[in-house]
Design an enzyme around this catalytic site. Sequence first.
Site, PDB file in Angstrom:
ATOM      1  CD  GLU A  34      -8.784   0.784   7.906  1.00  0.00           C
ATOM      2  OE1 GLU A  34      -8.893   0.034   8.864  1.00  0.00           O
ATOM      3  OE2 GLU A  34      -8.117   1.951   8.184  1.00  0.00           O
ATOM      4  CG  ASP A  86      -8.732  -1.269  12.124  1.00  0.00           C
ATOM      5  OD1 ASP A  86      -7.802  -1.967  11.719  1.00  0.00           O
ATOM      6  OD2 ASP A  86      -9.323  -0.001  11.314  1.00  0.00           O
ATOM      7  CG  ASP A 122      -0.409  -0.516   2.507  1.00  0.00           C
ATOM      8  OD1 ASP A 122       0.993  -0.701   2.571  1.00  0.00           O
ATOM      9  OD2 ASP A 122      -0.890  -1.077   3.377  1.00  0.00           O
ATOM     10  CG  HIS A 172      -5.725  -2.217   8.889  1.00  0.00           C
ATOM     11  ND1 HIS A 172      -6.087  -0.959   9.346  1.00  0.00           N
ATOM     12  CD2 HIS A 172      -4.556  -2.398   8.847  1.00  0.00           C
ATOM     13  CE1 HIS A 172      -4.910  -0.544   9.798  1.00  0.00           C
ATOM     14  NE2 HIS A 172      -3.834  -1.244   9.365  1.00  0.00           N
TER      15      HIS A 172
HETATM   16  C1  F6R Z   1       1.323  -1.170   6.114  1.00  0.00           C
HETATM   17  C2  F6R Z   1       0.102  -2.168   6.188  1.00  0.00           C
HETATM   18  C3  F6R Z   1      -0.514  -2.008   7.432  1.00  0.00           C
HETATM   19  C4  F6R Z   1       0.084  -2.552   8.633  1.00  0.00           C
HETATM   20  C5  F6R Z   1      -0.725  -2.149  10.041  1.00  0.00           C
HETATM   21  C6  F6R Z   1       0.164  -2.502  11.107  1.00  0.00           C
HETATM   22  O1  F6R Z   1       1.932  -1.738   4.801  1.00  0.00           O
HETATM   23  O2  F6R Z   1      -0.347  -2.668   5.224  1.00  0.00           O
HETATM   24  O3  F6R Z   1      -1.537  -3.208   7.477  1.00  0.00           O
HETATM   25  O4  F6R Z   1       0.867  -3.640   8.673  1.00  0.00           O
HETATM   26  O5  F6R Z   1      -1.151  -0.940  10.015  1.00  0.00           O
HETATM   27  O6  F6R Z   1       0.792  -1.128  11.428  1.00  0.00           O
HETATM   28  P1  F6R Z   1       2.004  -1.117  12.582  1.00  0.00           P
HETATM   29  O7  F6R Z   1       3.175  -2.348  12.059  1.00  0.00           O
HETATM   30  O8  F6R Z   1       2.745   0.028  12.286  1.00  0.00           O
HETATM   31  O9  F6R Z   1       1.423  -1.567  13.540  1.00  0.00           O
END
Ligand code: F6R
Length: 261
Positions: free
Chosen positions: A143, A136, A67, A138
């Site tokens: 989401e 959450d 992403d 995701h």
């Molecule tokens: C990032 C992504 C997100 C993160 C998730 C956890 O490329 O795809 O799904 O893996 O938001 O983020 P952290 O690791 O910062 O807790």
Amino acid sequence: MEVIIVPNAQEGSDVAARLVARQVREKPDSVLGLATGGTPCKLYQLLARMHRSDHLDFSRVTTFNLDEYLGLDPAHPASYHRYMEENFFSQVNIARGHIHIPDGLAGDVAAHCVAYERMIRDAGGIDLQILGLGSDGHLGFNEPGSSLASRTRIKTLTERTRCDNARFFTNPCDVPHHVITMGLGTIMESRMCLLLAFGSGKAQAVAASVEGPVTASVPGSLLQFHTRAKVILDAEAASLLARAAYYQWVYKNKPEWQTDL
Ligand code: F6R
């Protein structure tokens, strides 16, 4: 789904790094799906160290990131282009032309998303997808409520995710509302998924993803349908799992014929 519980994030990153290294050694032209955020930072450090000291060769590897924020210049300190460059690409011998990250500045976003999917297909699909988990639930930036069959497209971040990610921005208000993300359908086509989650802030999302019902309300739960998904957790992230002791026993007592780490 294989659940691997280790005491801390360092050990979890170690397990993940060994799995990625094995993938790259067995198939030097592997296609890797990459995540950003706080979770995989140590994993990238370990892979860079393996490159320097154990000759782990990334020269034939192709990568696709999950992403990117819409509207962020690649040079922006919080962009995922910049994150990948600083944390991984500048540290290993990956060929520049093999790197793919959604373009947050794409003029025609819909066409860009279609092209991104086509590039993944043309590369032969993703061999190993690294994933983090949102608090959450995701996956990528899919989401809660995302279509379980979704492909690369624009998504709108929840306020919770914007707050979680505000730590990467100087001004919390600057966290974009929109992103480009691989879809859940895209992620599910990867031949292997490696989900990492560390810290108590992930415990609820982990329990819902691993032991709850499969539902679009918890995108991480879709991995229950994946034939080769490994979930690597530290003790805090695993703290709400009802079957934690069972997963730990299984991992420690793997029969010899089971060659997986
Ligand atoms: C990032 C992504 C997100 C993160 C998730 C956890 O490329 O795809 O799904 O893996 O938001 O983020 P952290 O690791 O910062 O807790």
